[in-house]
Design a protein around this motif. Structure first.
Motif, PDB file in Angstrom:
ATOM      1  N   ALA A   1      30.690  51.532  58.328  1.00 60.25           N
ATOM      2  CA  ALA A   1      31.620  52.104  57.348  1.00 60.25           C
ATOM      3  C   ALA A   1      30.816  52.904  56.334  1.00 60.25           C
ATOM      4  N   ARG A   2      31.237  54.136  56.092  1.00 63.21           N
ATOM      5  CA  ARG A   2      30.576  54.992  55.114  1.00 63.21           C
ATOM      6  C   ARG A   2      31.516  55.232  53.947  1.00 63.21           C
ATOM      7  N   LEU A   3      31.046  54.960  52.745  1.00 62.38           N
ATOM      8  CA  LEU A   3      31.825  55.196  51.535  1.00 62.38           C
ATOM      9  C   LEU A   3      31.012  56.103  50.622  1.00 62.38           C
ATOM     10  N   CYS A   4      31.585  57.206  50.217  1.00 59.34           N
ATOM     11  CA  CYS A   4      30.904  58.194  49.381  1.00 59.34           C
ATOM     12  C   CYS A   4      31.371  58.036  47.937  1.00 59.34           C
ATOM     13  N   GLY A   5      30.546  57.440  47.104  1.00 55.75           N
ATOM     14  CA  GLY A   5      30.908  57.259  45.697  1.00 55.75           C
ATOM     15  C   GLY A   5      30.860  55.805  45.277  1.00 55.75           C
ATOM     16  N   ARG A   6      31.095  55.603  43.991  1.00 52.02           N
ATOM     17  CA  ARG A   6      31.086  54.252  43.435  1.00 52.02           C
ATOM     18  C   ARG A   6      32.360  53.518  43.820  1.00 52.02           C
ATOM     19  N   VAL A   7      32.203  52.235  44.131  1.00 52.62           N
ATOM     20  CA  VAL A   7      33.322  51.409  44.575  1.00 52.62           C
ATOM     21  C   VAL A   7      33.547  50.278  43.583  1.00 52.62           C
TER      22      VAL A   7
ATOM     23  N   PRO B   1      35.706  54.443  38.865  1.00 52.00           N
ATOM     24  CA  PRO B   1      35.035  54.523  40.167  1.00 52.00           C
ATOM     25  C   PRO B   1      35.707  55.588  41.023  1.00 52.00           C
ATOM     26  N   GLU B   2      34.981  56.088  42.008  1.00 48.73           N
ATOM     27  CA  GLU B   2      35.588  57.042  42.932  1.00 48.73           C
ATOM     28  C   GLU B   2      36.555  56.337  43.885  1.00 48.73           C
ATOM     29  N   ILE B   3      36.255  55.048  44.189  1.00 48.39           N
ATOM     30  CA  ILE B   3      37.073  54.272  45.124  1.00 48.39           C
ATOM     31  C   ILE B   3      37.440  52.946  44.468  1.00 48.39           C
ATOM     32  N   LEU B   4      38.728  52.637  44.424  1.00 46.74           N
ATOM     33  CA  LEU B   4      39.206  51.366  43.871  1.00 46.74           C
ATOM     34  C   LEU B   4      39.818  50.549  45.004  1.00 46.74           C
ATOM     35  N   VAL B   5      39.291  49.335  45.207  1.00 44.82           N
ATOM     36  CA  VAL B   5      39.753  48.446  46.267  1.00 44.82           C
ATOM     37  C   VAL B   5      40.434  47.248  45.622  1.00 44.82           C
ATOM     38  N   VAL B   6      41.726  47.056  45.914  1.00 47.77           N
ATOM     39  CA  VAL B   6      42.512  46.013  45.251  1.00 47.77           C
ATOM     40  C   VAL B   6      43.197  45.142  46.303  1.00 47.77           C
ATOM     41  N   ASP B   7      42.939  43.836  46.244  1.00 51.79           N
ATOM     42  CA  ASP B   7      43.611  42.886  47.131  1.00 51.79           C
ATOM     43  C   ASP B   7      44.825  42.325  46.412  1.00 51.79           C
ATOM     44  N   GLU B   8      45.414  41.262  46.953  1.00 50.54           N
ATOM     45  CA  GLU B   8      46.677  40.701  46.475  1.00 50.54           C
ATOM     46  C   GLU B   8      46.535  39.967  45.148  1.00 50.54           C
ATOM     47  N   VAL B   9      45.409  40.118  44.435  1.00 45.71           N
ATOM     48  CA  VAL B   9      45.178  39.345  43.222  1.00 45.71           C
ATOM     49  C   VAL B   9      46.196  39.635  42.127  1.00 45.71           C
ATOM     50  N   LEU B  10      46.864  40.799  42.163  1.00 44.08           N
ATOM     51  CA  LEU B  10      47.822  41.119  41.105  1.00 44.08           C
ATOM     52  C   LEU B  10      48.996  40.156  41.098  1.00 44.08           C
ATOM     53  N   ALA B  11      49.188  39.416  42.191  1.00 40.30           N
ATOM     54  CA  ALA B  11      50.279  38.446  42.246  1.00 40.30           C
ATOM     55  C   ALA B  11      50.059  37.305  41.265  1.00 40.30           C
ATOM     56  N   VAL B  12      48.818  37.159  40.757  1.00 36.08           N
ATOM     57  CA  VAL B  12      48.531  36.076  39.819  1.00 36.08           C
ATOM     58  C   VAL B  12      49.145  36.355  38.460  1.00 36.08           C
ATOM     59  N   GLY B  13      49.152  37.601  38.048  1.00 33.84           N
ATOM     60  CA  GLY B  13      49.656  37.939  36.728  1.00 33.84           C
ATOM     61  C   GLY B  13      51.167  37.822  36.610  1.00 33.84           C
ATOM     62  N   ASP B  14      51.672  37.885  35.370  1.00 32.77           N
ATOM     63  CA  ASP B  14      53.112  37.834  35.176  1.00 32.77           C
ATOM     64  C   ASP B  14      53.738  39.172  35.554  1.00 32.77           C
ATOM     65  N   ILE B  15      55.078  39.180  35.624  1.00 32.29           N
ATOM     66  CA  ILE B  15      55.791  40.372  36.093  1.00 32.29           C
ATOM     67  C   ILE B  15      55.482  41.585  35.231  1.00 32.29           C
ATOM     68  N   GLN B  16      55.454  41.387  33.914  1.00 36.32           N
ATOM     69  CA  GLN B  16      55.204  42.511  33.001  1.00 36.32           C
ATOM     70  C   GLN B  16      53.821  43.110  33.245  1.00 36.32           C
ATOM     71  N   PHE B  17      52.819  42.241  33.449  1.00 38.41           N
ATOM     72  CA  PHE B  17      51.471  42.753  33.669  1.00 38.41           C
ATOM     73  C   PHE B  17      51.346  43.395  35.043  1.00 38.41           C
ATOM     74  N   GLN B  18      52.045  42.861  36.046  1.00 36.14           N
ATOM     75  CA  GLN B  18      52.021  43.485  37.366  1.00 36.14           C
ATOM     76  C   GLN B  18      52.532  44.921  37.290  1.00 36.14           C
ATOM     77  N   ARG B  19      53.627  45.117  36.552  1.00 40.98           N
ATOM     78  CA  ARG B  19      54.155  46.474  36.386  1.00 40.98           C
ATOM     79  C   ARG B  19      53.153  47.367  35.663  1.00 40.98           C
ATOM     80  N   LYS B  20      52.473  46.789  34.675  1.00 46.15           N
ATOM     81  CA  LYS B  20      51.471  47.532  33.925  1.00 46.15           C
ATOM     82  C   LYS B  20      50.317  47.953  34.835  1.00 46.15           C
ATOM     83  N   CYS B  21      49.897  47.037  35.719  1.00 46.38           N
ATOM     84  CA  CYS B  21      48.810  47.331  36.652  1.00 46.38           C
ATOM     85  C   CYS B  21      49.211  48.416  37.644  1.00 46.38           C
ATOM     86  N   LEU B  22      50.430  48.308  38.159  1.00 51.09           N
ATOM     87  CA  LEU B  22      50.894  49.313  39.109  1.00 51.09           C
ATOM     88  C   LEU B  22      50.977  50.686  38.448  1.00 51.09           C
TER      89      LEU B  22
END
Length: 428
Positions: A107-113, A189-210
């Motif tokens: 896997a090749r990734l060009c930039g900060r992750v 970063p040039e590349i942002l990798v996000v897993d299902e961790v946003l499910a931990v936060g409350d609904i208001q913060f999830q919307r804020k993150c999205l």
């Protein structure tokens, strides 16, 4: 041709899993016990000498979490990676984030992750929130001056200013994920990798993150987003990749990806994920979940669960949740809600949920199941499985008109009264 920021070629990741032999507990002769232990010691010594991981168990099996995965991602693309639990989504992100090495391919990734795969990834529990912002930023490859420039914005977004000089080991999981996400999203970063961790936060913060991820995407940065929330994937992502048993089964338009994921899941067998991918303390284990794969709306609908209890518990609480294709919970059922006690349980047990009238609209649905131990002041989860089963409502005619709503999941019984406002009692 536009240069690709991520290039994945024939990527594969395998693990060795140990299994306890069913006959291991039946040995009665001392020579058999000694012989088995000698074989284990010899195998462990050989693995250690070759630098291999020592695997516990009588039988060793090679398991491919990823197999021949290939795809490219262009700069500024937002890609949603979806699939059942155990499909290989998190393993793929860990390989791309260089947390684990692939067994084959590259896997090749060009930039900060910047990776946000687990709550508190890259945080030291003994350090304060302030210190961890600088530590995590440095891990992500940012300079101290860059972190300082973004520091106030990070803290304001995470809403943890009051606890900024408190060790993060005292943070709740929600505070952890707020600060971790804020650092990853603000340090450009040039590349942002996000897993299902946003499910931990409350609904208001999830919307804020999205909302923040939407801003990041509009700024031309690339995002890989894993989620079971199909509405979030549909709204945020321009492309969808469907994984099944470690391989890509679809790569294309987001809506088509969600539809493919739903249809394939509904037609697949309801095989349960391995124990490693479940949640709970392991004192009980769900061994089977059964329901019709396809059904019409308005009929009787049964969901059967078989489970084993290894530590005697008083009246285990069995719960079932039904989710729409967009990831929204539309119904919850539990034996404790209806005061249906099991009594003391040890060993095999089963439960059947019967819904007299399945008033759901046409579409695909998933079933989550859990076993809880009510012996404690707050329920303790023994075993919890997301997407334990799936079914599809193929036809719906709730009112005998041959029509059903184009949107919405629940078909609530209702009637209309058409009359002048004075007769209905509506004031001007």
């Amino acid at each position: 041709m536009k240069k690709q920021i991520i290039q994945v070629e024939n990527l594969g990741k395998s693990y060795f899993v140990g299994h306890q032999s069913a006959d291991s507990e039946r040995y009665t002769a001392l020579r058999d016990v000694i012989g088995l232990q000698i074989k284990k010691l010899a195998r462990n010594a050989s693995d250690m000498a070759r630098g291999k991981q020592i695997i516990q168990g009588d039988n060793i099996e090679e398991f491919w979490a990823l197999k021949d995965v290939s795809f490219d991602v262009a700069p500024g693309e937002v890609v949603g990676i979806i699939g059942r639990n155990g499909a290989g989504k998190s393993t793929l992100l860990k390989v791309l984030s260089r947390i684990t090495e692939p067994t084959q391919g590259r896997a090749r990734l060009c930039g900060r992750v910047a990776s946000l795969l687990e709550v508190g990834t890259g945080f030291h529990p003994e350090l304060t929130g302030r210190e961890n912002v600088f530590l995590n930023g440095a891990i992500l490859g940012m300079g101290r001056s860059e972190i300082k420039r973004k520091f106030d914005e990070i803290v304001d977004f995470a809403e943890v200013e009051k606890f900024l000089d408190t060790p993060v080991k005292r943070y709740s999981s929600g505070m952890y994920v707020r600060l971790a996400f804020s650092v990853a999203a603000h340090l450009e970063p040039e590349i942002l990798v996000v897993d299902e961790v946003l499910a931990v936060g409350d609904i208001q913060f999830q919307r804020k993150c999205l909302g923040k991820m939407g801003q990041v995407a509009s700024g031309g940065r690339t995002i890989l987003f894993v989620s079971h929330n199909m509405s979030a994937v549909e709204n945020l992502c321009s492309r969808g990749v469907v994984l099944n048993q470690g391989s890509i089964t679809f790569d294309g338009n987001t809506k088509d990806a969600i539809a493919t994921y739903g249809s394939k899941a509904a037609s697949s067998s309801n095989s349960l994920p391995p124990i490693e991918s479940r949640q709970g303390n392991g004192t009980a284990r769900v061994t089977a979940v059964q329901c019709p794969a396809s059904v019409s709306s308005g009929v009787q609908f049964d969901i059967g669960i078989k489970f084993e209890v290894y530590d005697a518990t008083k009246s285990p609480d069995v719960r079932i949740s039904i989710y729409s294709h967009s990831g929204h919970c539309i119904a919850n059922f539990g034996t404790s809600y209806t005061s249906t006690p099991f009594g003391m349980v040890l060993g095999e047990a089963s439960a059947l949920l019967r819904i007299p009238n399945l008033a759901l609209n046409v579409g695909h649905y998933t079933v989550n199941v859990s076993i809880s131990d009510p012996s404690y002041s707050s329920d303790v989860i023994c075993d919890r499985i997301e997407e334990a089963a799936r079914f599809e409502i193929v036809t719906a005619d709730p009112f005998g008109t041959g029509k059903h709503p184009a949107v919405g999941s629940v078909l609530m019984p209702h009637t209309w009264l058409l009359a002048p406002p004075t007769q209905i009692g509506i004031d001007n």
